[in-house]
Design an enzyme around this catalytic site. Structure first.
Site, mmCIF file in Angstrom:
data_model
loop_
_atom_site.group_PDB
_atom_site.id
_atom_site.type_symbol
_atom_site.label_atom_id
_atom_site.label_comp_id
_atom_site.label_asym_id
_atom_site.label_seq_id
_atom_site.Cartn_x
_atom_site.Cartn_y
_atom_site.Cartn_z
ATOM 1 N NE ARG A 106 4.645 -8.615 1.767
ATOM 2 C CZ ARG A 106 5.030 -7.684 2.638
ATOM 3 N NH1 ARG A 106 4.571 -7.721 3.857
ATOM 4 N NH2 ARG A 106 5.844 -6.726 2.287
ATOM 5 N N GLY B 225 0.814 -1.210 0.000
ATOM 6 C CA GLY B 225 0.000 0.000 0.000
ATOM 7 C C GLY B 225 0.846 1.258 0.000
ATOM 8 C CG ASP C 41 -0.372 -8.689 6.578
ATOM 9 O OD1 ASP C 41 -0.736 -9.290 7.601
ATOM 10 O OD2 ASP C 41 -0.283 -7.454 6.523
#
Ligand code: AMP
Ligand code: MG
Length: 480
Positions: free
Chosen positions: A175, A84, A243
């Site tokens: 991940r 992000g 994550d």
């Protein structure tokens, strides 16, 4: 730099290509030149490190991209997540021929930013920069960073802060949550993605009779070793969500974290961890939970008629976690104590020592150093329950009797760091950096480069000082 752009060979549904958006007035923070050398940066690359670490310069050999993944956050399914506020800006070969990701954190919003602004702020960048460096020097597998830049651009958090960018390095940004995203949203990609993960990160598993099971076992073992190493240096990750754990067992995505000072197993370092999911003592079982959750994502790789057997096989892979963790932890704890790991009473004796630290609220790192320096009388005098310490010491000396003390003592010097990144140390460096003074970042960077070696010219008394008994541990805010 020698490029090895392999992530872009994956299905484009797994990422979004975009360029970094530089911050206004970007300027130098700190540069890790030794790491740049390991990564084979040329003199020209090094001369433009500020441009590279601030998103002003990218490379024709690699189109920057944001990865998509998903995850379980604090035990709850969080759906789609992704880079992000970070971009993979290159994959390059280090001097050993290993592929290393260059990941620019704070490079602007992406399709996976959700409500976030795509930025990172100076204080959290410095915390991540110093911690990655410290862990690497402590021989704990971890991401690291080539450098960070600050800027004149304000970024709103709880208060207005300075925007910054950091060029993170890691052997892997895949991940556990990548597998969760694929299963949830693009299950047809699972087979090829898993195959690539094995080829890139565990090629030796390709030779195994059952490569996927061999791969799963490796990921489990690597994660168990990483957690054992965290526990031994007193490191606790504040957001061990699926994550934030990768498939190579190297520390990633610090956010809130802490190096434990006073020994308190139920210590929580993350202000937002209301239920204490990621306390220091829970970290091994939380890693186990994350891996169990991850293994479920491999089940679709089995042929329908073999599914039940495959599930059992995966469950067996997970059984490697505990013994691998315990073996590494026990071995490391014995080294810290100067006890022979083959002796049947060494582990019990180690636990007795930790119980003393817990009940007496003693500093984890400096207590091992005091034991190493044989300050037994002074340690006993500091204990309210002196008999507890005497009982420990009797057992300790009995185990060491007739052993090769020289060798055992030497292992202590290699296993017990003198310097860890105490919270107040990072805080001091941040406060000065926010006033454009990076001298403390530089001092800590040098000090933490050699955590096992006394550096009287560099150290300050407070680097070694335990938290005063009336000062509570700091909980770090998630805001970053
Ligand atoms: P973390 O727990 O810090 O690893 O972040 C969880 C997710 O939120 C990741 O997908 C991050 O990329 C994303 N994220 C965190 N902070 C920001 C931000 N300021 N802007 C955009 N995305 C963010
Ligand atoms: Mg994360």
């Amino acid at each position: 730099m020698q490029f090895n752009a392999r992530y872009p060979s994956l299905n484009p549904k797994l990422y979004h290509e975009q360029m970094p958006v530089p911050l206004k007035g970007a300027k130098a923070g700190h540069f890790n030149e030794a790491l740049a050398d390991e990564l084979q940066w040329s003199a020209e690359d090094k001369a433009s490190w500020v441009e590279i670490c601030s998103g002003q310069k990218t490379f024709p050999e690699f189109h920057p991209l944001a990865m998509v993944y998903a995850g379980h956050q604090f035990g709850q399914w969080a759906g789609q997540l992704g880079d992000g506020r970070g971009l993979l800006i290159a994959q390059i070969l280090d001097q050993n021929g290993q592929t290393i990701d260059l990941h620019l954190k704070g490079a602007g919003s992406t399709p996976y930013s959700r409500m976030g602004d795509g930025r990172a702020v100076l204080h959290s960048v410095i915390r991540e920069y110093l911690a990655g460096h410290a862990l690497n020097a402590l021989d704990v597998p971890s991401s690291n960073s080539v450098g960070f830049t600050t800027s004149e651009q304000g970024v709103q958090r709880e208060k207005l802060e300075l925007g910054a960018m950091m060029l993170r390095t890691s052997d892997c940004h895949i991940r556990l949550g990548h597998f969760e995203w694929i299963n949830q949203y693009q299950p047809s990609l699972l087979q090829e993605f898993t195959q690539k993960c094995i080829e890139w990160h565990y090629p030796e598993c390709l030779e195994a009779e059952q490569p996927i099971l061999a791969f799963a076992t490796k990921v489990i073992q690597k994660t168990a070793v990483m957690i054992a190493k965290w526990q031994l240096v007193g490191f606790a990750h504040g957001v061990m969500n699926t994550d934030n754990l990768n498939i190579t067992g190297s520390t990633l995505d610090f956010g809130p974290y802490g190096f434990m000072e006073r020994f308190r197993p139920n210590w929580i370092n993350n202000h937002s961890d209301y239920n204490g999911r990621y306390t220091y003592q829970n970290q091994p079982s939380m890693a186990h939970w994350n891996l169990w959750n991850w293994l479920n994502n491999l089940i679709p790789l089995a042929k329908p008629e073999e599914k039940e057997k495959f599930k059992q096989d995966l469950a067996q892979c997970l059984e490697h976690f505990e013994p691998t963790f315990l073996e590494h932890y026990t071995h490391g704890l014995c080294a810290k104590l100067g006890l022979p790991s083959f002796h049947k009473d060494s582990f019990d004796c180690g636990m007795a020592f930790l119980r003393i630290l817990q009940t007496e609220q003693l500093d984890y790192t400096s207590s091992f150093l005091r034991l190493q320096n044989k300050e037994y009388e002074a340690m006993k005098d500091d204990c309210l329950d002196r008999r507890q310490f005497e009982a420990f010491l009797t057992q300790y000396e009995m185990i060491r009797e007739n052993q090769d003390i020289g060798t055992l003592d030497a292992t202590m010097f290699e296993a017990n760091p003198i310097y860890i990144l105490r919270n107040h140390m990072a805080q001091k460096a941040i406060e000065l950096a926010e006033r454009n003074d990076f001298s403390e970042v530089e001092r800590l960077f040098s000090l933490l480069s050699q955590p096992f070696t006394r550096q009287t010219d560099l150290e300050k008394p407070e680097d070694l000082a335990p938290l005063p008994s009336d000062v509570p541990e700091v909980m770090v805010s998630c805001s970053s």
